[in-house]
Design a protein around this motif. Structure first.
Motif, PDB file in Angstrom:
ATOM      1  N   TRP A 123       0.813  -1.219   0.000  1.00 14.38           N
ATOM      2  CA  TRP A 123       0.000   0.000   0.000  1.00 14.38           C
ATOM      3  C   TRP A 123       0.843   1.264   0.000  1.00 14.38           C
ATOM      4  N   GLY A 124       2.106   1.145   0.354  1.00 16.47           N
ATOM      5  CA  GLY A 124       2.993   2.291   0.289  1.00 16.47           C
ATOM      6  C   GLY A 124       2.634   3.391   1.270  1.00 16.47           C
ATOM      7  N   VAL A 125       2.863   4.628   0.832  1.00 18.94           N
ATOM      8  CA  VAL A 125       2.708   5.785   1.719  1.00 18.94           C
ATOM      9  C   VAL A 125       1.253   5.991   2.129  1.00 18.94           C
ATOM     10  N   TYR A 126       0.305   5.595   1.277  1.00 19.50           N
ATOM     11  CA  TYR A 126      -1.114   5.757   1.609  1.00 19.50           C
ATOM     12  C   TYR A 126      -1.451   5.056   2.924  1.00 19.50           C
ATOM     13  N   GLY A 127      -1.094   3.783   3.027  1.00 22.26           N
ATOM     14  CA  GLY A 127      -1.390   3.032   4.236  1.00 22.26           C
ATOM     15  C   GLY A 127      -0.655   3.572   5.448  1.00 22.26           C
ATOM     16  N   LEU A 128       0.619   3.961   5.270  1.00 26.13           N
ATOM     17  CA  LEU A 128       1.397   4.478   6.391  1.00 26.13           C
ATOM     18  C   LEU A 128       0.832   5.816   6.873  1.00 26.13           C
ATOM     19  N   ASP A 129       0.437   6.678   5.937  1.00 19.56           N
ATOM     20  CA  ASP A 129      -0.166   7.963   6.321  1.00 19.56           C
ATOM     21  C   ASP A 129      -1.452   7.758   7.112  1.00 19.56           C
ATOM     22  N   LYS A 130      -2.258   6.803   6.689  1.00 21.39           N
ATOM     23  CA  LYS A 130      -3.493   6.505   7.416  1.00 21.39           C
ATOM     24  C   LYS A 130      -3.179   5.989   8.824  1.00 21.39           C
ATOM     25  N   LYS A 131      -2.143   5.151   8.940  1.00 17.99           N
ATOM     26  CA  LYS A 131      -1.760   4.610  10.247  1.00 17.99           C
ATOM     27  C   LYS A 131      -1.305   5.729  11.175  1.00 17.99           C
ATOM     28  N   VAL A 132      -0.488   6.643  10.675  1.00 19.91           N
ATOM     29  CA  VAL A 132      -0.006   7.757  11.493  1.00 19.91           C
ATOM     30  C   VAL A 132      -1.176   8.663  11.889  1.00 19.91           C
ATOM     31  N   ALA A 133      -2.119   8.860  10.961  1.00 20.34           N
ATOM     32  CA  ALA A 133      -3.310   9.646  11.274  1.00 20.34           C
ATOM     33  C   ALA A 133      -4.126   8.964  12.375  1.00 20.34           C
ATOM     34  N   GLU A 134      -4.255   7.647  12.279  1.00 16.95           N
ATOM     35  CA  GLU A 134      -4.953   6.897  13.328  1.00 16.95           C
ATOM     36  C   GLU A 134      -4.286   7.100  14.690  1.00 16.95           C
ATOM     37  N   ASP A 135      -2.965   7.013  14.726  1.00 15.34           N
ATOM     38  CA  ASP A 135      -2.242   7.177  15.985  1.00 15.34           C
ATOM     39  C   ASP A 135      -2.567   8.530  16.619  1.00 15.34           C
ATOM     40  N   TYR A 136      -2.645   9.536  15.776  1.00 13.24           N
ATOM     41  CA  TYR A 136      -2.971  10.876  16.280  1.00 13.24           C
ATOM     42  C   TYR A 136      -4.395  10.914  16.829  1.00 13.24           C
ATOM     43  N   VAL A 137      -5.334  10.295  16.126  1.00 12.37           N
ATOM     44  CA  VAL A 137      -6.714  10.246  16.598  1.00 12.37           C
ATOM     45  C   VAL A 137      -6.804   9.481  17.912  1.00 12.37           C
ATOM     46  N   PHE A 138      -6.116   8.348  18.007  1.00  6.57           N
ATOM     47  CA  PHE A 138      -6.114   7.579  19.248  1.00  6.57           C
ATOM     48  C   PHE A 138      -5.527   8.388  20.406  1.00  6.57           C
ATOM     49  N   SER A 139      -4.539   9.235  20.115  1.00  8.35           N
ATOM     50  CA  SER A 139      -3.944  10.044  21.182  1.00  8.35           C
ATOM     51  C   SER A 139      -4.977  11.011  21.756  1.00  8.35           C
ATOM     52  N   TYR A 140      -5.902  11.440  20.932  1.00  5.14           N
ATOM     53  CA  TYR A 140      -6.974  12.311  21.427  1.00  5.14           C
ATOM     54  C   TYR A 140      -8.010  11.523  22.209  1.00  5.14           C
ATOM     55  N   ALA A 141      -8.159  10.253  21.903  1.00  3.57           N
ATOM     56  CA  ALA A 141      -9.087   9.421  22.682  1.00  3.57           C
ATOM     57  C   ALA A 141      -8.632   9.366  24.137  1.00  3.57           C
ATOM     58  N   VAL A 142      -7.319   9.345  24.332  1.00  5.72           N
ATOM     59  CA  VAL A 142      -6.771   9.354  25.686  1.00  5.72           C
ATOM     60  C   VAL A 142      -7.120  10.665  26.388  1.00  5.72           C
ATOM     61  N   LYS A 143      -7.211  11.730  25.596  1.00  3.42           N
ATOM     62  CA  LYS A 143      -7.550  13.048  26.161  1.00  3.42           C
ATOM     63  C   LYS A 143      -9.064  13.262  26.239  1.00  3.42           C
ATOM     64  N   GLU A 144      -9.798  12.179  26.068  1.00  2.00           N
ATOM     65  CA  GLU A 144     -11.243  12.178  26.245  1.00  2.00           C
ATOM     66  C   GLU A 144     -12.010  12.868  25.113  1.00  2.00           C
ATOM     67  N   LEU A 145     -11.416  12.956  23.930  1.00  2.00           N
ATOM     68  CA  LEU A 145     -12.199  13.317  22.759  1.00  2.00           C
ATOM     69  C   LEU A 145     -12.841  12.027  22.273  1.00  2.00           C
ATOM     70  N   PRO A 146     -14.163  11.967  22.179  1.00  2.00           N
ATOM     71  CA  PRO A 146     -14.817  10.708  21.787  1.00  2.00           C
ATOM     72  C   PRO A 146     -14.584  10.404  20.312  1.00  2.00           C
ATOM     73  N   ILE A 147     -13.892   9.322  20.039  1.00  2.00           N
ATOM     74  CA  ILE A 147     -13.527   8.986  18.655  1.00  2.00           C
ATOM     75  C   ILE A 147     -13.924   7.555  18.329  1.00  2.00           C
ATOM     76  N   THR A 148     -14.124   7.301  17.034  1.00  2.00           N
ATOM     77  CA  THR A 148     -14.253   5.944  16.509  1.00  2.00           C
ATOM     78  C   THR A 148     -13.551   5.920  15.161  1.00  2.00           C
ATOM     79  N   ILE A 149     -12.861   4.828  14.875  1.00  2.00           N
ATOM     80  CA  ILE A 149     -12.128   4.681  13.614  1.00  2.00           C
ATOM     81  C   ILE A 149     -12.686   3.483  12.849  1.00  2.00           C
ATOM     82  N   PHE A 150     -12.853   3.657  11.536  1.00  2.00           N
ATOM     83  CA  PHE A 150     -13.288   2.554  10.677  1.00  2.00           C
ATOM     84  C   PHE A 150     -12.212   2.252   9.645  1.00  2.00           C
ATOM     85  N   ARG A 151     -12.014   0.945   9.399  1.00  2.00           N
ATOM     86  CA  ARG A 151     -11.008   0.477   8.436  1.00  2.00           C
ATOM     87  C   ARG A 151     -11.681  -0.397   7.387  1.00  2.00           C
ATOM     88  N   PRO A 152     -12.118   0.203   6.288  1.00  2.00           N
ATOM     89  CA  PRO A 152     -12.811  -0.578   5.252  1.00  2.00           C
ATOM     90  C   PRO A 152     -11.866  -1.434   4.421  1.00  2.00           C
TER      91      PRO A 152
END
Length: 324
Positions: A123-152
């Protein structure tokens, strides 16, 4: 009434999601760059801004609040950083990020949501960029921003602007040979309606806060089944050419003649079903039937510039293929 912001709304997934939410009587705003016409009604406001421009985004979101934000147009961490920085959060019940199954490391086996994520050469950079974006979203979940992630997995169907099932329909209808890589890759598809229903099912579903879910139809298929199902839908036999890539010149790769990568792509959706999210119901035959009806009724320019060796391979000019 529940208020929802859809980041996107002009093409395929984001468009289908916005239309579904409107149909379900939610109060929906869409946010796009204004580069594509919006050919449906029912949304409250079409916000126009470049999401990469913080000033523009801040201006159009000023004074607005939402219960749910569905982000379908983010591809990188930076995309999300800017949005979360300016997004009004006082009433926000959920930020939903549409990621991708490409975030996982390659595997020939089933992958659940706890599967390892990271660099995947398929998948190259597309998949890695999505993974890094997910990590950032998960970091906000720790800060109590309510998040959900979908992986189609592979999404297909009405309005698909990628040249995938439309390519198949074109070749079958026109009687042109379809070059297919040799192998027995197992992949999963999910019809667009099922995909958006699954994502929308997090509304008023508090248990899904802070979690990631695979989005797919349960049954895997190989390329042979995919093509044979399309034959039934179109009502005409396909001319299939099996390609042994070991014999192809180095300059010709799979994506030069085929709309998918030659790797298995198997996602388990058991977690989503166990947590009470929507269960996809549209199988491949029914989905391709709906997709074919859309293909016939709504012509679209879907050509894939990457697939520039289809006829060279299909017509045997490289002299390294077998016909069946």
């Amino acid at each position: 009434m529940t208020s929802i912001l859809v980041l996107g709304g002009s093409q395929f997934v984001s468009k289908a999601l916005a239309k579904y939410l409107i149909k379900e009587n939610y109060k929906v705003d869409i946010l796009t760059r204004g580069q594509h016409p919006i050919d449906y009604a029912g949304f409250r406001t079409h916000l126009i801004a470049d999401r990469h421009n913080k000033d523009q985004l801040e201006q159009v979101l000023k004074g607005r609040s939402y219960d749910y934000v569905f982000d379908v147009s983010a591809y990188t961490k930076k995309d999300i950083e800017i949005l979360i920085d300016v997004l009004p959060k006082s009433d926000l019940k959920r930020y939903v990020f549409c990621s991708s199954g490409s975030v996982y490391h390659h595997s020939e086996s089933w992958i659940d949501e706890e599967g390892s994520r990271g660099v995947n050469p398929n998948w190259g950079v597309y998949g890695l960029d999505k993974k890094v974006a997910e990590d950032y979203v998960f970091s906000y979940a720790v800060k109590e921003l309510p998040i959900t992630i979908f992986r189609p997995s592979y999404i297909y169907g009405e309005g698909n602007n990628l040249y995938r099932e439309a390519y198949l329909f074109d070749r079958i209808e026109q009687g042109k040979p379809i070059p297919v890589p040799v192998g027995d890759c197992q992949v999963q598809f999910i019809y667009i309606t099922d995909a958006v229903k699954m994502m929308a099912s997090v509304i008023n579903h508090t248990f899904s806060v802070g979690k990631a879910y695979n989005v797919t139809y349960k049954t895997p298929v190989n390329w042979k089944t995919w093509i044979e199902t399309a034959e039934l839908v179109v009502g005409k036999k396909a001319k299939v050419v099996l390609v042994d890539e070991a014999l192809l010149p180095d300059k010709i790769k799979t994506r030069h003649y085929f709309p998918f990568r030659p790797v298995s792509y198997l996602l388990s959706n058991e977690k989503a079903l166990a947590h009470g999210l929507y269960e996809p119901t549209i199988d491949l035959f029914d989905g391709l039937s709906l997709a074919y009806a859309d293909f016939k009724n709504n012509p679209m320019d879907r050509m894939d510039k990457t697939m520039n060796k289809v006829d060279e391979v299909a017509n045997g000019s490289v002299n390294l293929i077998d016909y069946i």
